[in-house]
Design an enzyme around this catalytic site. Structure first.
Site, PDB file in Angstrom:
ATOM      1  N   LYS A  66      -8.800 -18.545  -6.257  1.00  0.00           N
ATOM      2  CA  LYS A  66      -8.258 -18.359  -4.912  1.00  0.00           C
ATOM      3  C   LYS A  66      -9.392 -18.086  -3.923  1.00  0.00           C
ATOM      4  O   LYS A  66     -10.251 -17.250  -4.169  1.00  0.00           O
ATOM      5  CB  LYS A  66      -7.278 -17.192  -4.903  1.00  0.00           C
ATOM      6  CG  LYS A  66      -6.788 -16.821  -3.528  1.00  0.00           C
ATOM      7  CD  LYS A  66      -5.985 -15.546  -3.558  1.00  0.00           C
ATOM      8  CE  LYS A  66      -5.702 -15.090  -2.136  1.00  0.00           C
ATOM      9  NZ  LYS A  66      -5.028 -13.813  -2.083  1.00  0.00           N
ATOM     10  N   LYS A 111       0.833  -1.207   0.000  1.00  0.00           N
ATOM     11  CA  LYS A 111       0.000   0.000   0.000  1.00  0.00           C
ATOM     12  C   LYS A 111       0.867   1.257   0.000  1.00  0.00           C
ATOM     13  O   LYS A 111       0.560   2.228  -0.701  1.00  0.00           O
ATOM     14  CB  LYS A 111      -0.946  -0.004   1.197  1.00  0.00           C
ATOM     15  CG  LYS A 111      -2.049  -1.030   1.057  1.00  0.00           C
ATOM     16  CD  LYS A 111      -3.238  -0.677   1.906  1.00  0.00           C
ATOM     17  CE  LYS A 111      -4.379  -1.588   1.539  1.00  0.00           C
ATOM     18  NZ  LYS A 111      -5.666  -0.985   1.694  1.00  0.00           N
ATOM     19  N   LYS A 162     -12.871 -14.003   0.922  1.00  0.00           N
ATOM     20  CA  LYS A 162     -14.185 -13.436   1.229  1.00  0.00           C
ATOM     21  C   LYS A 162     -14.552 -12.360   0.214  1.00  0.00           C
ATOM     22  O   LYS A 162     -15.714 -12.195  -0.131  1.00  0.00           O
ATOM     23  CB  LYS A 162     -14.203 -12.858   2.647  1.00  0.00           C
ATOM     24  CG  LYS A 162     -14.264 -13.912   3.715  1.00  0.00           C
ATOM     25  CD  LYS A 162     -14.402 -13.290   5.095  1.00  0.00           C
ATOM     26  CE  LYS A 162     -14.478 -14.379   6.156  1.00  0.00           C
ATOM     27  NZ  LYS A 162     -14.621 -13.829   7.491  1.00  0.00           N
TER      28      LYS A 162
END
Length: 199
Positions: A102, A6, A105
């Site tokens: 993969k 990030k 959620k």
């Protein structure tokens, strides 16, 4: 995406980036798993899980020694929380989701074991298989069901499952049985952890 990723991309981080590994650790420790099916991208989460288990055991279990987590040496007590090791599928680096991609959620391809039975059943029944009938043989190499079961079943159970795929007649409620089996582990773990923390 890691914190470093990030920063490099100039993206801001929220608390969820740091809280997620703790949530994942709780999910793993709840089942007292000694081997955990993870993708190579999840190894650092498993290391955090081991660190947390060691810290809790050291804080709450009298006689616990991190160098002997099973308590095999005289005078050492076993930890209540198990220190898990990674388990990788053969030739795979990622744990497959219900769609074969993969598991995540964010991809909505996980089976939530704490969901209502109807929701779990619907999720399992939505797993894509080939268009052949239930009684026809199935191709194990392309089946998300087979890939998921490889992570959970014992070698003898896998032999039976492989045979079912080869000859046909595979019963789709097998995954429901695994969900129920997992639920049984959680109750005993929570009782032990509650007892440990309240002393």
């Amino acid at each position: 995406m890691t914190y470093k990723d990030k920063v490099i991309r100039g993206l801001s981080s929220s608390v969820s980036l740091f809280a997620y590994p703790i949530l994942m650790a709780a999910d793993i420790l709840l089942y007292r798993a000694d081997r955990v099916p993870v993708g190579k991208d999840q190894i650092q989460h498993l290391e955090i899980t081991r660190d947390l288990a060691n810290k809790c055991n050291a804080a709450y279990v009298l006689g616990y020694d991190a160098s002997d987590p099973e308590g095999t040496k005289d005078g050492n007590a076993p930890g209540i929380l198990t220190l898990p090791s990674p388990f990788f599928m053969k030739d795979e680096s990622l744990v497959p989701g219900t769609d074969g991609a993969k598991m995540s959620k964010s991809y909505n391809n996980v089976i939530e074991i704490f969901a209502d039975e109807a929701i779990i059943t619907k999720k399992i029944m939505s797993i894509k298989t080939d268009s052949s009938s239930v009684i026809e043989p199935k191709d194990m190499r392309v089946s998300p069901i087979f890939a998921l079961l490889q992570l959970l079943a014992t070698p003898s159970e896998m032999a039976d499952i492989e045979e079912s795929f080869r000859i046909g007649g595979y019963v789709e409620n097998v995954l429901n049985q695994w969900v129920e089996r997992a639920r049984q582990y959680t109750f005993s773990t929570m009782v032990s952890v509650h007892s440990m923390a309240s002393t």
